[in-house]
Scaffold this motif. Structure first.
Motif, PDB file in Angstrom:
ATOM      1  N   GLN A   1       1.402   8.571   1.459  1.00 23.49           N
ATOM      2  CA  GLN A   1       0.372   8.743   2.021  1.00 23.49           C
ATOM      3  C   GLN A   1      -0.246   8.924   4.165  1.00 23.49           C
ATOM      4  OE1 GLN A   1      -3.154   7.840   0.012  1.00 23.49           O
ATOM      5  NE2 GLN A   1      -2.485   8.119  -2.045  1.00 23.49           N
TER       6      GLN A   1
ATOM      7  N   TYR B   1       9.757   1.032  -0.037  1.00 24.86           N
ATOM      8  CA  TYR B   1      10.071   1.936  -0.742  1.00 24.86           C
ATOM      9  C   TYR B   1      10.720   3.066  -0.874  1.00 24.86           C
ATOM     10  CZ  TYR B   1       6.152   5.263  -2.072  1.00 24.86           C
ATOM     11  OH  TYR B   1       5.665   6.172  -2.207  1.00 24.86           O
TER      12      TYR B   1
ATOM     13  N   THR C   1      -5.012  -0.195  -2.210  1.00 19.57           N
ATOM     14  CA  THR C   1      -4.752   1.350  -0.883  1.00 19.57           C
ATOM     15  C   THR C   1      -5.025   1.544   0.733  1.00 19.57           C
ATOM     16  OG1 THR C   1      -7.771   1.344  -0.959  1.00 19.57           O
ATOM     17  CG2 THR C   1      -6.529   2.177  -2.785  1.00 19.57           C
TER      18      THR C   1
ATOM     19  N   ARG D   1       4.375   1.897  -7.113  1.00 16.28           N
ATOM     20  CA  ARG D   1       2.929   0.794  -7.420  1.00 16.28           C
ATOM     21  C   ARG D   1       2.648  -0.378  -6.087  1.00 16.28           C
ATOM     22  NH1 ARG D   1       3.597  -0.205 -14.180  1.00 16.28           N
ATOM     23  NH2 ARG D   1       3.749   2.563 -14.914  1.00 16.28           N
ATOM     24  N   THR D   2       1.460  -0.030  -6.026  1.00 16.56           N
ATOM     25  CA  THR D   2       1.158  -0.574  -5.217  1.00 16.56           C
ATOM     26  C   THR D   2       0.132  -1.139  -5.096  1.00 16.56           C
ATOM     27  OG1 THR D   2      -0.614   1.562  -4.384  1.00 16.56           O
ATOM     28  CG2 THR D   2       1.861   1.239  -3.042  1.00 16.56           C
TER      29      THR D   2
ATOM     30  N   THR E   1       1.036  -1.240   0.014  1.00 17.00           N
ATOM     31  CA  THR E   1       0.022  -0.162   0.206  1.00 17.00           C
ATOM     32  C   THR E   1       0.720   0.760   0.403  1.00 17.00           C
ATOM     33  OG1 THR E   1      -2.113   0.888   1.145  1.00 17.00           O
ATOM     34  CG2 THR E   1      -0.377  -0.148   2.925  1.00 17.00           C
ATOM     35  N   ASP E   2       0.379   2.300  -0.363  1.00 18.05           N
ATOM     36  CA  ASP E   2       1.326   3.614  -0.374  1.00 18.05           C
ATOM     37  C   ASP E   2       1.444   3.788   0.696  1.00 18.05           C
ATOM     38  OD1 ASP E   2       1.989   6.166  -1.659  1.00 18.05           O
ATOM     39  OD2 ASP E   2       0.286   6.747  -2.604  1.00 18.05           O
TER      40      ASP E   2
END
Length: 295
Positions: A88, A169, A184, A180-181, A84-85
Motif C-alpha cells: 500500500q 516481503y 497498518t 501478513r502484517t 506493515t503492508d
C-alpha cells in the motif's frame, strides 16, 4: 558504544521502516569489501508451531548481508509476517503525516537557529527541496530526511535500493507465501509521529556535529549480530521513546501473533524489537515459546 548518533535516529534505523524508505533520494553506492554475513536470527518453537525470528535494520542492509539461513527458512515457511503492508502507498495518508496542516510552518516551529541548521544539512547533502517545500514538512518528515542524510553520508543507499524488509516481503510473495502484517501503515506512522516531534528534531540538530559519524558503527554491530551492543543502545534510549516505538507495539504484536502465524512462519521486524525487558524474545518466552539462537 560512545558518541552515537542521536538516539532517536539510531532507534528508528532498528525499529521502523515504511515511511523512512519511501522517500529516500539515493546516491551512488561505492564499491566496498564484501562483508561477513551475520544477522539477528532465532528459532521459537511452541507445540507444532515454528517461528523463525529475523531482526532487520531498515536502511543500508542488502540481501547478501543476511545469513543465508534466512532465505532457506523463508523457502520452507508457509507464512511471512512483517511490520506493515508494503503493497500500500496511499498518497493521502502520507500527506496527512508528512505535511504541515494549513497555517503551520516548520521554520517557525523549529526557531531561526535550528531552521538554519536544518536547511544547511539538507542543502549540503544535495537535497533539491526548496525552502518553501521544507517549511511545509512535518517534524516526522524532517526527522526522516535527517535519517536519510545519515545513511547517504555512509554511501549506503543506492539507486533503486530496497529495505531488507521489502526484499523479504517480495521474496515471500514470489514464493506464494501467506503474507501478513502486524500493524497498518497509519498505526506505524502514528508511532513515528509521537517520537519525531519538534523538540526531538531540535535535539538531533543540536547533536549533529558530535554524533553524525557513527552510523557505520551501528551497521557493523548489526552485521555482526552483536546483541550486546544493541542491548547497550536500548539502555540509553529515553523511557518515553522506548515505550512508544518498542514496548507498546511489542505488546500489541504478541496479542496479534497467534491469529497471524502459520505452522512454519518467518517473522521479520526491526532488530530493536527483540531486545530488552519488553522485547519480543522475552514476551515470546513468557507465552511458552522456547527460543534458540540460530548461527
Amino acid at each position: 558504544m560512545r558518541n552515537r548518533l542521536p538516539t532517536t535516529l539510531l532507534l528508528t534505523l532498528l525499529a521502523t521502516w515504511s515511511f523512512i524508505t519511501s522517500c529516500v533520494t539515493p546516491t551512488p553506492l561505492q564499491k566496498q569489501a564484501q562483508p561477513e554475513r551475520h544477522s539477528f536470527l532465532w528459532e521459537a518453537t511452541k507445540g507444532d508451531q515454528l517461528l523463525t525470528l529475523v531482526g532487520t535494520m531498515h536502511i543500508g542492509i542488502k540481501a547478501e548481508d543476511m545469513d543465508p539461513l534466512v532465505w532457506k527458512r523463508l523457502g520452507e515457511a508457509d507464512t511471512v509476517i512483517i511490520e506493515t503492508d508494503l503493497s500500500q502507498n496511499s498518497s493521502t495518508l502520507m500527506a496527512k503525516y508528512l505535511s504541515m496542516p494549513p497555517g503551520k510552518d516548520l521554520s517557525v516551529m523549529l526557531g531561526a537557529e535550528h531552521w538554519a541548521k536544518f536547511v544547511k544539512i539538507l542543502k549540503d547533502s544535495g537535497s533539491k527541496l526548496s525552502d518553501e517545500h521544507m517549511k511545509s514538512l512535518s517534524p516526522l518528515a524532517a526527522g526522516a530526511l535527517l535519517l536519510q542524510v545519515q545513511a547517504k553520508a555512509d554511501e549506503d543507499v543506492q539507486p533503486g535500493a530496497q529495505s531488507i524488509d521489502s526484499i523479504i516481503y517480495e521474496r515471500g510473495r514470489s514464493l506464494g507465501k501467506e503474507l501478513r502484517t502486524l500493524e497498518t501503515n497509519e498505526e506505524q506512522l502514528k508511532s513515528l509521529q509521537a517520537v519525531f516531534h519538534v523538540e526531538a528534531i531540535q535535539k538531533v540538530l543540536d547533536e549533529w556535529e558530535a554524533e553524525s559519524g557513527n552510523y557505520a558503527e551501528l551497521k557493523k554491530a548489526f552485521k555482526e549480530g552483536n546483541s550486546v551492543a544493541l542491548d547497550d543502545l536500548l539502555k540509553e534510549v529515553p523511557e518515553d521513546m522506548r515505550h512508544l516505538l518498542l514496548e507498546k507495539r511489542n505488546k500489541l504484536w504478541i496479542v496479534k501473533l497467534p491469529l497471524l502465524q502459520g505452522k512454519k512462519t518467518v517473522l521479520a521486524v526491526g532488530a530493536a524489537h527483540y531486545a530488552g525487558e519488553y522485547g519480543l524474545l522475552r514476551l515470546l518466552k513468557e507465552d511458552g515459546y522456547r527460543i534458540t539462537p540460530l548461527k
